[in-house]
Design a protein around this motif. Structure first.
Motif, PDB file in Angstrom:
ATOM      1  N   GLY A  89       0.804  -1.207   0.000  1.00 60.12           N
ATOM      2  CA  GLY A  89       0.000   0.000   0.000  1.00 60.12           C
ATOM      3  C   GLY A  89       0.836   1.255   0.000  1.00 60.12           C
ATOM      4  O   GLY A  89       2.064   1.224  -0.175  1.00 60.12           O
ATOM      5  N   ALA A  97      -3.899  10.955   1.721  1.00 59.50           N
ATOM      6  CA  ALA A  97      -4.582   9.754   1.246  1.00 59.50           C
ATOM      7  C   ALA A  97      -3.751   8.509   1.532  1.00 59.50           C
ATOM      8  O   ALA A  97      -2.517   8.553   1.526  1.00 59.50           O
ATOM      9  N   TRP A  98      -4.418   7.389   1.793  1.00 58.59           N
ATOM     10  CA  TRP A  98      -3.742   6.120   2.027  1.00 58.59           C
ATOM     11  C   TRP A  98      -4.601   4.978   1.494  1.00 58.59           C
ATOM     12  O   TRP A  98      -5.823   5.089   1.403  1.00 58.59           O
ATOM     13  N   ASN A  99      -3.952   3.877   1.113  1.00 58.68           N
ATOM     14  CA  ASN A  99      -4.671   2.701   0.649  1.00 58.68           C
ATOM     15  C   ASN A  99      -3.798   1.464   0.839  1.00 58.68           C
ATOM     16  O   ASN A  99      -2.572   1.540   0.719  1.00 58.68           O
ATOM     17  N   ASP A 144      -3.846  -3.035   0.176  1.00 57.20           N
ATOM     18  CA  ASP A 144      -4.441  -4.293  -0.270  1.00 57.20           C
ATOM     19  C   ASP A 144      -4.053  -5.376   0.736  1.00 57.20           C
ATOM     20  O   ASP A 144      -2.882  -5.491   1.112  1.00 57.20           O
ATOM     21  N   THR A 196      -9.567  -4.548   0.299  1.00 57.33           N
ATOM     22  CA  THR A 196      -8.833  -3.290   0.258  1.00 57.33           C
ATOM     23  C   THR A 196      -9.394  -2.357   1.312  1.00 57.33           C
ATOM     24  O   THR A 196     -10.569  -2.471   1.709  1.00 57.33           O
ATOM     25  N   ILE A 197      -8.575  -1.438   1.760  1.00 53.15           N
ATOM     26  CA  ILE A 197      -9.025  -0.372   2.645  1.00 53.15           C
ATOM     27  C   ILE A 197      -8.305   0.901   2.232  1.00 53.15           C
ATOM     28  O   ILE A 197      -7.099   0.886   1.974  1.00 53.15           O
ATOM     29  N   ALA A 198      -9.054   1.996   2.121  1.00 53.42           N
ATOM     30  CA  ALA A 198      -8.487   3.267   1.671  1.00 53.42           C
ATOM     31  C   ALA A 198      -9.175   4.399   2.400  1.00 53.42           C
ATOM     32  O   ALA A 198     -10.344   4.296   2.803  1.00 53.42           O
ATOM     33  N   THR A 214      -8.586   8.938   3.802  1.00 53.78           N
ATOM     34  CA  THR A 214      -7.849  10.198   3.795  1.00 53.78           C
ATOM     35  C   THR A 214      -7.732  10.687   5.224  1.00 53.78           C
ATOM     36  O   THR A 214      -8.696  10.622   5.990  1.00 53.78           O
ATOM     37  N   TRP A 227     -12.801   6.473   5.812  1.00 50.99           N
ATOM     38  CA  TRP A 227     -12.185   5.340   5.148  1.00 50.99           C
ATOM     39  C   TRP A 227     -13.259   4.426   4.574  1.00 50.99           C
ATOM     40  O   TRP A 227     -14.426   4.478   4.980  1.00 50.99           O
ATOM     41  N   THR A 228     -12.854   3.582   3.636  1.00 48.02           N
ATOM     42  CA  THR A 228     -13.738   2.595   3.044  1.00 48.02           C
ATOM     43  C   THR A 228     -13.009   1.262   2.960  1.00 48.02           C
ATOM     44  O   THR A 228     -11.888   1.199   2.447  1.00 48.02           O
ATOM     45  N   SER A 264     -18.038   1.753   4.963  1.00 53.62           N
ATOM     46  CA  SER A 264     -17.407   3.071   4.911  1.00 53.62           C
ATOM     47  C   SER A 264     -17.639   3.799   6.217  1.00 53.62           C
ATOM     48  O   SER A 264     -18.687   3.632   6.863  1.00 53.62           O
TER      49      SER A 264
END
Length: 338
Positions: free
Chosen positions: A196, A205-207, A209, A233-235, A237, A245-246, A268
């Motif tokens: 990630g 922003a961050w993400n 897998d 996945t998680i992403a 800001t 996040w989601t 989310s």
């Protein structure tokens, strides 16, 4: 005073210093305080106390010693710690300063290694938060190269929604953030792999897998036998505990109570509210479908479930539940039709 071994002593005072102009203003927390420096022809020592608006009611202590030759500083020990909560970070190795004719903004070349204890995020807990989002009792790391810096780490982590995990990771740090090239972890008697990126500029922003394999359900839900593997996945800001996040579960497989286990869905979080979209968990003939929103101020849920064993939901219960319906209103005064 000058003797056979010259020695210079000085105090460096900081007032709302954020690294500029070497680092663009506003990227790093402001620091205020003083650091005492003592230097001999080939040695250096320093000791200081700093404060920051990012660390309310905390004092940041800095202490270190080393030797220098030409443009290379060899650190025997560098320690940074917060005495009130016991969080500390230590380093040793070399720091090579840029050449005199290097372009402005050139950062040093590093070859450092060290460890930490009682690391946590957020560093300062929000009112009412008893458990940090993530904490690491101990860990070790290496940091090397010129910007971008390569890093590796091994650590233990846990959190309010994170089981105890042993991990090893490697990646790159640049001016804008960190890229995680490899993540290998062990939790719940299974394995986690991931990659990630996290930015500390702009919207931060961050993400990530995540690929989990063979996690033991019974370690989370005593009395429930089974293993689960999942990809998702998680992403988001922002780096605060209430940042949006989601998380998406793209595939899940395994067994529970000796029956096949599958799942998918999306959750989310934004401003204290959780949105649940197309969540479906199935275990043999049992299933649960959930959609809607949950917050401290409002409910708007729709569900359809067929649980052949209530032990899935509550440890020690038996019997079957078939239900569909809606829940609206507030958590304090729900209006349920089912």
């Amino acid at each position: 005073s000058l003797t056979e071994q010259p020695r210079a002593e000085r105090t460096l005072r900081l007032a709302q210093f954020d690294g500029s102009p070497w680092v663009p203003a506003g990227r790093l927390p402001q620091l205020t305080g003083s650091i005492s420096l003592a230097a001999a022809p080939s040695s250096l020592g320093f000791d200081g106390t700093l404060t920051s608006p990012a660390l309310p009611d905390q004092q940041l202590r800095v202490q270190g010693a080393g030797r220098w030759e030409d443009r290379t500083i060899s650190l025997a020990n560098l320690q940074v710690w917060l005495p009130r909560i016991g969080m500390s970070l230590s380093s040793n190795g070399t720091v090579t300063l840029p050449d005199a004719d290097a372009p402005d903004g050139t950062l040093p070349r590093l070859a450092l290694q060290g460890d930490w204890s009682a690391l946590r995020w957020p560093v300062v807990a929000e009112p009412g938060d008893e458990v940090p989002v993530v904490q690491s009792p101990q860990g070790v790391y290496t940091l090397e190269g010129a910007l971008p810096y390569k890093f590796s780490t091994r650590a233990e982590i846990a959190g309010e929604v994170i089981p105890q995990t042993s991990l090893a990771a490697a990646g790159v740090i640049d001016r804008n953030g960190v890229v995680l090239d490899k993540f290998e972890g062990y939790a719940l008697r299974g394995r986690l792999d991931g990659r990630g990126r996290l930015a500390w500029t702009g919207t931060q922003a961050w993400n990530f897998d995540i690929d989990a394999r063979g996690l033991a359900i019974g370690d989370l839900r005593p009395g429930v036998e089974g293993r689960v593997s999942a990809k998702g996945t998680i992403a988001g800001t922002g780096l605060s505990a209430d940042a949006p996040w989601t998380a998406r579960l793209t595939a899940m497989s395994g067994t529970m109570f000796g029956r096949p286990l599958t799942g998918r869905g999306e959750v989310s979080h934004r401003e204290g509210a959780f949105d649940l979209r197309n969540i479906r968990i199935a275990n043999g003939e049992s299933f649960a479908d959930i959609n809607g929103r949950v917050s401290t101020k409002a409910l708007d849920l729709k569900w359809s479930v067929d649980l052949r064993s209530l032990a899935i939901a509550v440890n020690g219960m038996s019997g079957r539940l078939v239900s569909s319906g809606t829940a609206r209103g507030t958590p304090q005064r729900p209006a349920i039709v089912g």
